[in-house]
Design an enzyme around this catalytic site. Structure first.
Site, short mmCIF file in Angstrom:
data_model
loop_
_atom_site.label_atom_id
_atom_site.label_comp_id
_atom_site.label_asym_id
_atom_site.label_seq_id
_atom_site.Cartn_x
_atom_site.Cartn_y
_atom_site.Cartn_z
N GLU A 150 0.83 -1.21 0.00
CA GLU A 150 0.00 0.00 0.00
C GLU A 150 0.87 1.27 0.00
O GLU A 150 1.72 1.46 0.88
CB GLU A 150 -0.91 -0.03 1.24
CG GLU A 150 -1.77 1.21 1.46
CD GLU A 150 -2.78 1.47 0.35
OE1 GLU A 150 -3.31 0.52 -0.23
OE2 GLU A 150 -3.03 2.65 0.06
N THR A 206 -6.00 1.26 -5.75
CA THR A 206 -5.39 -0.02 -5.36
C THR A 206 -5.88 -1.17 -6.24
O THR A 206 -5.09 -2.02 -6.67
CB THR A 206 -5.73 -0.34 -3.88
OG1 THR A 206 -5.11 0.64 -3.06
CG2 THR A 206 -5.23 -1.71 -3.47
N HIS A 263 0.39 2.51 -5.64
CA HIS A 263 0.11 3.86 -6.15
C HIS A 263 0.78 4.88 -5.25
O HIS A 263 1.42 4.53 -4.27
CB HIS A 263 -1.40 4.12 -6.24
CG HIS A 263 -2.12 3.83 -4.96
ND1 HIS A 263 -1.96 4.57 -3.82
CD2 HIS A 263 -3.00 2.84 -4.62
CE1 HIS A 263 -2.70 4.07 -2.85
NE2 HIS A 263 -3.34 3.01 -3.31
#
Ligand code: GP9
Length: 401
Positions: free
Chosen positions: A38, A80, A255
């Site tokens: 993440e 995501t 990201h």
């Protein structure tokens, strides 16, 4: 229309190189462990703050891995989920909306399907509500045997994301326990602890961020330092269980983690002067691929998240016919096409919002017309990807494979 179908077929025919490249099949039959981290951005790799590395475990892993340092973020409305979608299909995110919602009833030729056919157990794992991003439906469509979600886990430790998300440590531990290792497996692990707004880390002292203490950027660095530590502990566990030597391990970021309003602090931290082009060049994620037979090296080739799947496919000796991305270990020319129509090569950066081309290194504006043909050729990728998704082409068209 039949013309569009022919376009798709011609495109795939031309693109496919039947995986005859370097390192082909080197990890055939081995486990595949993919960790999508993440909000992990590339600039934190190797970065030191007050003399200390933000990601010491990943940095150490680089010494025995292939490190791709120019991988651009290609996600769009699905954030995501778009990163997940690209890795497992090598198709671009949806033009509008989110592929995970719009195309969850489509037919795919996905990485988990190919591995399942090769006799693997396939798992997707993520420690959040299974319906978020429509994952339950999409993971089914992508052919994962099992989705290990928050509903299957004991919520025994909370770290990050406001302090109520299961910690990456607990997530890795419980996922590894749930995997049937009697057959080769594919584990697709999507982490959570380093999700914005990172405020959980505001009063934590896991990493000394000096003058950035209690700032958004400082908390981001602490969050990535925690994510890195959890990966380090996970890798130790893989070693103990004899899985490290037997698995192709792929780690990358999904990201960006820092919004534009953090540009000032970020540029000052990394000592780069602020400009639109430099900001755009920072929108990269690290990609680390580890396999014992793969010599450690840094690959500068420009690529994107679309290329993660094809690179894995070559290493595992699978069929590369249906991918739109490229194998990063076997390509002559690097490039990344963003969903908004911008194009990045080692020569230029084309910004679709201004319809202008800049020299990649100097930032000088170049003659747009001179790049017209090349840019058009790149953007054909997006048109073909959209056709495949919107026409559900893999369901409707017949392929002899
Ligand atoms: C939630 C997580 C976050 O399950 O994957 O998605 P994001 O908000 O980063 O797109």
């Amino acid at each position: 229309s039949s013309e569009e179908e022919q376009d798709i077929r011609n495109y795939l025919d031309k693109k496919s190189n039947n995986s005859v490249g370097k390192y082909n099949s080197i990890a055939k039959g081995k486990n595949l462990i993919v960790i999508q981290v993440e909000a992990l951005q590339e600039f934190v790799i190797g970065l030191k703050v007050n003399g200390k590395e933000v990601t010491p475990n990943l940095n150490k892993l680089l010494n025995e891995s292939v490190y791709f340092e120019n991988i651009y973020v290609q996600v769009a409305g699905g954030n995501t989920s778009d990163a997940e979608f690209m890795t497992n299909n090598s198709l671009y995110p949806a033009k509008e909306g989110t592929a995970y919602f719009r195309f969850a009833t489509n037919t795919f030729k996905s990485l988990p399907m190919m591995l399942k056919e090769a006799g693997y157990n396939t798992y997707a794992a993520h420690a959040y509500s299974p319906s978020f991003w429509n994952r339950t439906e999409m993971y089914k469509a992508l052919g994962f045997d099992d989705f290990i979600s928050q509903s299957d886990m004991v919520l025994d430790e909370f770290i990050g994301w406001g302090g109520w998300a299961l910690s990456d440590d607990s997530f890795y531990r419980q996922t590894l326990e749930a995997i049937d290792k009697s057959k080769p497996f594919y584990a697709f692990l999507v982490t959570l602890s380093s999700h914005h707004p990172y405020s959980y880390f505001n009063d934590k002292d896991n990493f000394d961020v000096g003058k950035y203490d209690k700032t958004y950027l400082g908390n981001y660095l602490k969050a990535q330092n925690y994510a890195d530590a959890a990966i380090g502990r996970f890798i130790e566990k893989l070693k103990k269980e004899g899985l490290y030597e037997n698995s192709l391990i792929v780690i990358y970021g999904d990201h960006h983690g820092l919004p534009k309003d953090q540009a000032g602090d970020l540029f000052s931290l990394i000592n780069v002067s602020n400009s639109k082009l430099e900001w755009a060049k920072l929108q990269k994620v690290p990609l680390i691929i580890h396999y014992p037979g793969l010599e450690s090296q840094v690959v500068e080739t420009i690529g994107g998240q679309m290329d993660i799947g094809p690179t894995i496919i070559n290493l595992m000796g699978l069929d590369d016919y249906f991918v739109l991305g490229k194998d990063l270990l076997n390509c002559d020319k690097g490039y990344a096409i963003l969903r908004n129509g911008s194009v990045i090569t080692d020569e230029f950066y084309y910004f679709s919002d201004e319809n202008k081309v800049y020299d990649f290194k100097s930032g000088k504006e170049l003659d747009r017309a001179a790049y017209d043909e090349e840019i058009k050729r790149y953007l054909e990728d997006l048109r073909i990807s959209d056709l495949i998704l919107e026409k559900d082409a893999f369901a409707k068209m017949k392929f002899d494979r």
